[in-house]
Design an enzyme around this catalytic site. Structure first.
Site, PDB file in Angstrom:
ATOM      1  N   ASN A   1      52.661 -13.273  17.680  1.00 29.91           N
ATOM      2  CA  ASN A   1      51.227 -13.567  17.802  1.00 29.91           C
ATOM      3  C   ASN A   1      50.990 -13.926  19.269  1.00 29.91           C
ATOM      4  OD1 ASN A   1      48.610 -14.408  17.592  1.00 29.91           O
ATOM      5  ND2 ASN A   1      48.983 -15.890  15.951  1.00 29.91           N
TER       6      ASN A   1
ATOM      7  N   ARG B   1      50.523  -9.220  15.576  1.00 27.14           N
ATOM      8  CA  ARG B   1      49.139  -9.492  15.215  1.00 27.14           C
ATOM      9  C   ARG B   1      48.233  -8.915  16.312  1.00 27.14           C
ATOM     10  NH1 ARG B   1      46.610 -15.253  14.178  1.00 27.14           N
ATOM     11  NH2 ARG B   1      44.681 -14.528  13.267  1.00 27.14           N
TER      12      ARG B   1
ATOM     13  N   HIS C   1      39.791 -13.007  11.213  1.00 29.50           N
ATOM     14  CA  HIS C   1      40.539 -13.830  10.246  1.00 29.50           C
ATOM     15  C   HIS C   1      40.907 -13.016   9.003  1.00 29.50           C
ATOM     16  CE1 HIS C   1      38.583 -17.802  11.838  1.00 29.50           C
ATOM     17  NE2 HIS C   1      39.747 -17.602  12.420  1.00 29.50           N
TER      18      HIS C   1
ATOM     19  N   ARG D   1      32.960 -23.105  19.630  1.00 28.58           N
ATOM     20  CA  ARG D   1      32.025 -21.965  19.581  1.00 28.58           C
ATOM     21  C   ARG D   1      30.778 -22.328  18.786  1.00 28.58           C
ATOM     22  NH1 ARG D   1      36.407 -17.757  17.308  1.00 28.58           N
ATOM     23  NH2 ARG D   1      38.033 -19.192  17.953  1.00 28.58           N
TER      24      ARG D   1
ATOM     25  N   GLU E   1      49.318 -16.794   7.812  1.00 29.66           N
ATOM     26  CA  GLU E   1      49.085 -15.470   8.386  1.00 29.66           C
ATOM     27  C   GLU E   1      50.391 -14.767   8.750  1.00 29.66           C
ATOM     28  OE1 GLU E   1      46.314 -17.734  10.735  1.00 29.66           O
ATOM     29  OE2 GLU E   1      44.917 -16.055  10.716  1.00 29.66           O
TER      30      GLU E   1
END
Ligand code: ADP
Length: 394
Positions: free
Chosen positions: A8, A89, A178, A239, A381
């Protein structure tokens, strides 16, 4: 013994895990941080031991070299670990990547080109792919995309109501992110309930530093809150989530430029912007101590969550399960209670004791008799990437 190395990569870091795809167990994991700086850091965990050392990693190749050395220092050299594949990923797969994809030169180039849509994510992930393919030239490398799960959304859900020619020219549509998390969490929710996923309508709330909601019908994403970029939707750590696009025009005319707006909306908004910290725990503590800015920040975040929950209940025509996951979703009982408060009319009832339980792992927090199941399902994940790689390669 076969293992999948899951990578990742970010612009200045690489996280890695060595996973047994059969059991999902980790043999090793680690992280190289501050790539490109003179003093970076490597954290490596293997065989019950943990090491943190200073490393200088000029680029992603050097970071992988540091990882290889860490494996060698801790018993088994990486060449003897039985790595049969590397799973990468990749954040943005555009409209072209709808499933895990074996990486060849052409696929790698397409991933780099999709950096136009994800300038912070795809280019460093491409660098990591190039470096990892050079280091492990004899095993297959597979890209697993955060966007792929959402490619099942109907056109009406992913289309923005703008001139289609402009949208097509610039790739402007909802992609959603996601996806790896929404996929593994919804599948594990079905397993937990002992029901076929094809029978279930689920609203999954992935609430971490980044946050997104997803409406999942029979295991397929039909709508999600993140859009062209991971900025749209819920209030996040730094965010803004949803904001009137007219506000951007207003700020542009007031003297902001694109980079200034980017920094404002991606880096200095959300909980950080409203309450001074992007970490949910800090904001919760400040609110408990009576800080009005922190109370408002949580109020805005919860209101936004309930809006999306309400919208997705209608998109799905009702729900069988509401599922909380990721750092905040798995750990903050108060937020879960706030999101589900007063929704008895919709058949949603949280059991306060189950919700407050210190238990970890997949669990039911809905009350007995709640028509809609309310669950907490930890996301994973990396295990999902390993599973998808394993499935693709047979
Ligand atoms: P990322 O998106 O970086 O993977 P995580 O899923 O790890 O993020 O979530 C990070 C968020 O989870 C932070 O805002 C953190 O404050 C929050 N969090 C972690 N543990 C707890 C906890 N025990 N209670 C409340 N919030 C928590």
């Amino acid at each position: 013994m076969s293992r999948i190395l899951v990578i990742n990569a970010g612009s200045s870091s690489i996280k890695y895990q060595l996973i047994d795809p059969g059991t999902g167990e980790r043999d090793a994991s680690g992280l190289v941080e501050r790539i490109g700086e003179s003093a970076g850091r490597l954290l490596h965990r293997a065989a019950g031991a943990e090491e943190a050392v200073t490393v200088t990693a000029r680029d992603h190749s050097a970071a992988f070299a540091a990882m290889v050395e860490a494996f060698a220092r801790h018993g088994t050299p990486i060449a003897e670990l039985g790595i049969v594949a590397v799973g990468h990923r990749v954040v943005q797969g555009g409209s072209e990547f709808v499933r895990p994809t074996l990486i060849d030169d052409a696929v790698a180039e397409r991933i780099l080109r999709l950096g136009e849509l994800a300038p912070l994510h795809n280019p460093p992930q491409y660098d990591a792919i190039v470096a990892a393919r050079a280091l492990f030239p004899d095993v297959p490398h597979v890209a697993v995309f955060d966007t792929a799960f959402h490619q099942t959304m109907p056109e009406r859900a992913y289309t923005y109501a703008i001139d289609p020619a402009v949208a097509a020219e610039h790739g402007v549509r909802r992609y959603g992110f996601h996806g790896i998390s929404h996929q593994v969490v919804s599948r594990r929710a079905a397993e937990f309930l002992g029901r076929p996923i094809t029978d279930l309508r689920q609203v999954v709330l992935h609430l971490g530093n980044g946050a997104s909601a997803c409406a999942i019908d029979g295991g397929r994403s039909v709508d999600t809150s993140m859009g062209l970029t991971p900025l749209e939707g819920l209030v996040m750590g730094t965010r803004s989530g949803d904001i009137d696009p007219g506000a951007l025009l207003h700020l542009l005319r007031a003297g902001y430029d694109a980079d200034g707006l980017d920094r404002l909306l991606n880096g200095r908004s959300g909980l950080l912007g409203l309450a001074g910290s992007g970490d949910f725990r800090d904001v919760r503590d400040a609110a408990a101590a009576g800080d009005p800015a922190a109370e408002l920040a949580i109020g805005v975040a919860v209101h936004r969550l309930r809006r999306y929950l309400g919208a997705y209940l209608l998109v799905l025509g009702g729900a069988d399960a509401i599922v909380f996951t990721a750092g905040v979703g798995e750990n903050n009982a108060q937020l879960r209670a706030e999101v589900c408060a007063g929704l008895e009319w919709f058949g949603i009832r949280v059991d306060p004791e189950r919700n407050a339980s210190e238990e970890r792992g997949a669990r039911r927090i809905g009350a007995d008799g709640s028509r809609v199941e309310v669950l907490v399902i930890p996301t994973d994940e990396e295990a999902e990437i390993a599973r998808q790689v394993h499935e693709l390669l047979g």
